[in-house]
Design an enzyme around this catalytic site. Structure first.
Site, short mmCIF file in Angstrom:
data_model
loop_
_atom_site.label_atom_id
_atom_site.label_comp_id
_atom_site.label_asym_id
_atom_site.label_seq_id
_atom_site.Cartn_x
_atom_site.Cartn_y
_atom_site.Cartn_z
N HIS A 169 1.49 5.07 -2.27
CA HIS A 169 1.80 6.46 -1.87
C HIS A 169 3.05 7.02 -2.52
O HIS A 169 3.11 8.20 -2.86
CB HIS A 169 1.99 6.54 -0.35
N SER B 182 -4.08 0.75 -4.63
CA SER B 182 -3.52 -0.51 -4.08
C SER B 182 -4.63 -1.54 -3.84
O SER B 182 -4.38 -2.60 -3.30
CB SER B 182 -2.77 -0.24 -2.78
N GLU C 258 -5.87 9.40 0.09
CA GLU C 258 -6.19 7.96 0.07
C GLU C 258 -7.22 7.59 -1.00
O GLU C 258 -7.09 6.56 -1.65
CB GLU C 258 -6.71 7.52 1.44
N HIS D 193 0.84 -1.21 0.00
CA HIS D 193 0.00 0.00 0.00
C HIS D 193 0.87 1.25 0.00
O HIS D 193 0.68 2.17 -0.80
CB HIS D 193 -0.91 0.01 1.24
N1 HBI Z 1 0.72 5.35 10.01
N2 HBI Z 1 2.38 3.97 9.08
C1 HBI Z 1 1.29 4.79 8.92
N3 HBI Z 1 0.81 5.00 7.68
C2 HBI Z 1 -0.28 5.77 7.47
O1 HBI Z 1 -0.72 5.95 6.31
C3 HBI Z 1 -0.91 6.38 8.59
C4 HBI Z 1 -0.36 6.16 9.86
N4 HBI Z 1 -0.95 6.71 10.94
C5 HBI Z 1 -2.09 7.60 10.85
C6 HBI Z 1 -2.62 7.71 9.47
N5 HBI Z 1 -2.02 7.15 8.42
C7 HBI Z 1 -3.92 8.38 9.19
O2 HBI Z 1 -4.66 8.55 10.39
C8 HBI Z 1 -3.83 9.73 8.53
O3 HBI Z 1 -5.14 10.14 8.26
C9 HBI Z 1 -3.19 10.70 9.41
FE FE Z 2 -2.20 5.22 3.15
#
Ligand code: HBI
Ligand code: FE
Length: 296
Positions: free
Chosen positions: A140, A202, A183, A135
């Site tokens: 990303h 993804s 997202e 993912h």
């Molecule tokens: N942590 N590793 C990781 N990857 C993410 O995409 C991620 C996260 N923590 C919080 C988060 N995404 C989401 O809550 C965002 O909306 C901030």
């Molecule tokens: Fe993500």
């Protein structure tokens, strides 16, 4: 040598799966990947690249090629960082799983993108709730090569750190913005709708559903409308928001969000499936197959 990194995943409890958070930063243990891990990457990469032809935005596929990503094997973070460092100044850091929001925002604000070091197991190939390496890397990383989107992600991180100091509601508003753009965002290119959201590219099913199904609403980007709109994390989206360009996203994050949070604090949130009179509607969804609960 740092200790063997842990695989931090959602935990099954008597109340179902709950997220487990970790802040640890790890080196990518590339030599520890098994043939099965590389095969999972390869299967997902080939399948998604096939589905995304004519569906993903132009920059997405172009940038995967610029990174030299292929189905052959799991990419090495250090090689991707070579490319990123020379273009938008972003850097991938290995993490063990889901980060607490403030840690996540702080990394983004400093142009560090957290990438989970482990990849899903073969039995999870069609769906995994938490962000695994496929993912993060496949979904990303490609757009971090796009200068405007890269700036948007850093500005978003700065906004997240600020929102964290303002209120829980401000954080909810901002997280919705991430959800419906980074997202699950769509973009209009040459009059056609294309995908740029990582959660979509993804996902096999949602890459098709978001463009071809009659069920979801598709609505023109509107910052405050998005910040009020609820969502669910475990079903296809009921509504997708469409930007005209990444510049539009970047421009939306220029103003100070504090007055916006104050305005939103006096307004109801909007169920994920609703369409408002004021919406710039591409199409109103039929809603067939939606989860019925009011949660979103
Ligand atoms: N942590 N590793 C990781 N990857 C993410 O995409 C991620 C996260 N923590 C919080 C988060 N995404 C989401 O809550 C965002 O909306 C901030
Ligand atoms: Fe993500």
């Amino acid at each position: 040598m740092s200790a063997e990194p842990r695989r931090v995943e959602n935990k099954l409890t008597d109340k179902g799966y709950v997220p487990v958070y970790t802040t640890t930063i790890v080196d990518q243990p590339w030599d520890s990947y098994t043939k099965e891990d590389h095969a999972t990457w390869s299967t997902l990469f080939k399948r998604q690249r096939e589905i995304l032809k004519g569906r993903a935005c132009a920059e997405f596929i172009e940038n995967q090629k610029r990174f030299g990503m292929s189905a052959d094997e799991i990419p090495r973070f250090e090689e991707l960082n070579e490319v990123l460092g020379k273009t938008t100044g972003w850097k991938l850091i290995g993490v063990e799983g889901l980060l607490p929001e403030l840690d996540f925002f702080d990394h983004l604000a400093n142009r560090r993108f957290p990438v989970t070091w482990w990849i899903r197991r073969p039995d999870q190939i069609d769906y995994i709730a938490e962000p695994d390496m496929f993912h993060d890397l496949f979904g990303h990383v490609p757009l971090l090569l796009n200068p405007v989107f890269a700036d948007y992600m850093a500005a978003y991180g700065r906004g997240g750190v600020k929102a964290h100091g303002i209120s829980a509601e401000a954080l909810v508003n901002l997280t919705r913005l991430y959800w419906y753009t980074v997202e699950f965002g769509l973009i209009r290119q040459n009059g056609e709708l294309r995908i740029y959201g990582s959660g979509i590219v993804s996902s096999k099913g949602e890459s098709i559903h978001c463009l071809e199904s009659a069920a979801p609403n598709r609505i023109g980007f509107d910052l405050e409308r998005i910040m009020r709109t609820r969502y669910r994390i475990d079903t296809f989206q009921k509504t997708y928001f469409v930007i005209d360009s990444f510049e539009q996203l970047m421009d939306a994050t220029r103003p100070d969000f504090v007055p916006i949070y104050e305005r939103l604090a006096n307004q109801e949130s909007i169920p994920a499936g609703n369409v408002l009179e004021s919406d710039a509607v591409f199409n109103r969804g039929t809603g067939e197959g939606w989860a019925t609960d009011a949660d979103a």
